[in-house]
Design a protein around this motif. Structure first.
Motif, mmCIF file in Angstrom:
data_model
loop_
_atom_site.group_PDB
_atom_site.id
_atom_site.type_symbol
_atom_site.label_atom_id
_atom_site.label_comp_id
_atom_site.label_asym_id
_atom_site.label_seq_id
_atom_site.Cartn_x
_atom_site.Cartn_y
_atom_site.Cartn_z
ATOM 1 N N SER A 54 38.078 34.180 41.419
ATOM 2 C CA SER A 54 37.727 34.981 40.237
ATOM 3 C C SER A 54 37.275 36.375 40.639
ATOM 4 O O SER A 54 37.656 37.376 40.013
ATOM 5 N N GLU A 55 36.478 36.455 41.698
ATOM 6 C CA GLU A 55 36.000 37.763 42.146
ATOM 7 C C GLU A 55 37.147 38.626 42.641
ATOM 8 O O GLU A 55 37.201 39.835 42.361
ATOM 9 N N TRP B 144 39.072 40.058 39.786
ATOM 10 C CA TRP B 144 38.284 41.127 39.175
ATOM 11 C C TRP B 144 38.367 42.406 40.003
ATOM 12 O O TRP B 144 38.623 43.503 39.476
ATOM 13 N N GLU C 256 32.982 49.352 39.361
ATOM 14 C CA GLU C 256 32.535 48.149 38.675
ATOM 15 C C GLU C 256 31.592 48.475 37.524
ATOM 16 O O GLU C 256 31.733 47.954 36.406
#
Length: 247
Positions: A170-171, A174, A185
């Motif tokens: 998931s990171e 992203w 970010e």
């Protein structure tokens, strides 16, 4: 090559081809160039033709070491796993500290090469690579030293990897999206925030969580969330196998 040697299409499942003369390129050169290409342009940019052009080499030199792109990916994945800091048996801080440190190293390594999470499920029998083998052996040894029977150590190893890879996937998605957008970010979060606030208006628990998270350092929050989840995993493994917390 005999049919039985082709039953597993993997670079680790067949013997290396032997050549009398020294090949123009070494396996190490090919893997290093592929890793640079993947880190700079992503998995979609990798092809044998493009890699050959970058190395100024013909197909013959490339295929001496790898039969196809899938085998190349196996080699590069194992190269990345070689960057992970393996735990060392006998850590004075105990097995939990050793495993925690290794898990953080796995996450950091995967996020340095975010393309890797998209191929982990497709990288053939990457677990037969020498770097992966060395890492797994070290982790198993630390769990055994902590009192885990070998079969339990194997389950614990798989549990830790499942957690770290799950979070890192998931990171990495992203961070890849952020890289494509050209935004930081915090900048992205601030631009998205009004829409997020509208979306949670009818959901009181999520509305409260979003309000509490407004303005937080997102990188720090990701690090904290990973650490807390990992702590739960490690303590859960200790409880499941009835080990003392400080063992």
């Amino acid at each position: 090559m005999p049919a039985d040697e082709q039953s597993f299409p993997s670079v680790w499942a067949r013997p290396q081809r032997q050549r009398r003369e020294q090949p123009a390129l070494s396996r190490e050169q090919i893997v290093a160039a592929a890793l640079r290409l993947l880190d700079t342009e992503g998995i979609g940019a990798l092809s044998m033709r493009k890699l050959g052009a970058q190395l100024n080499a013909g197909a013959t030199s490339m295929y001496t070491h790898v039969a196809n792109k899938d085998e190349l990916i196996e080699l590069v994945v194992d190269e990345v796993y070689g960057e992970i800091e393996a735990p060392v048996p006998g850590d004075a801080a105990g097995w939990q500290a050793a495993i925690t440190g290794c898990a953080h190293s796995i996450r950091s390594t995967l996020l340095r090469h975010p393309w890797i999470v998209s191929v982990l499920g497709e990288a053939g029998v990457a677990y037969l690579g020498p770097n992966m083998m060395r890492l797994n052996e070290a982790i198993l040894a630390v769990f055994e030293e902590g009192g885990f029977p070998l079969d339990a150590a194997d389950r614990a190893l798989k549990t830790v990897f499942a957690y770290v890879i799950g979070v890192s996937t998931s990171e990495a998605a992203w961070l890849t999206m952020l890289a494509r957008s050209g935004q930081g970010e915090q900048e992205w979060a601030e631009r998205l925030w009004p829409a997020a606030e509208r979306a949670v208006q009818e959901f009181p628990r999520q509305r409260e969580l979003y309000a509490a998270q407004r303005g937080q350092n997102l990188r720090g929050a990701r690090d904290d969330e990973f650490a807390i989840g990992l702590d739960c995993v490690v303590h859960g493994l200790a409880a499941r196998f009835a080990l003392e917390p400080g063992a």
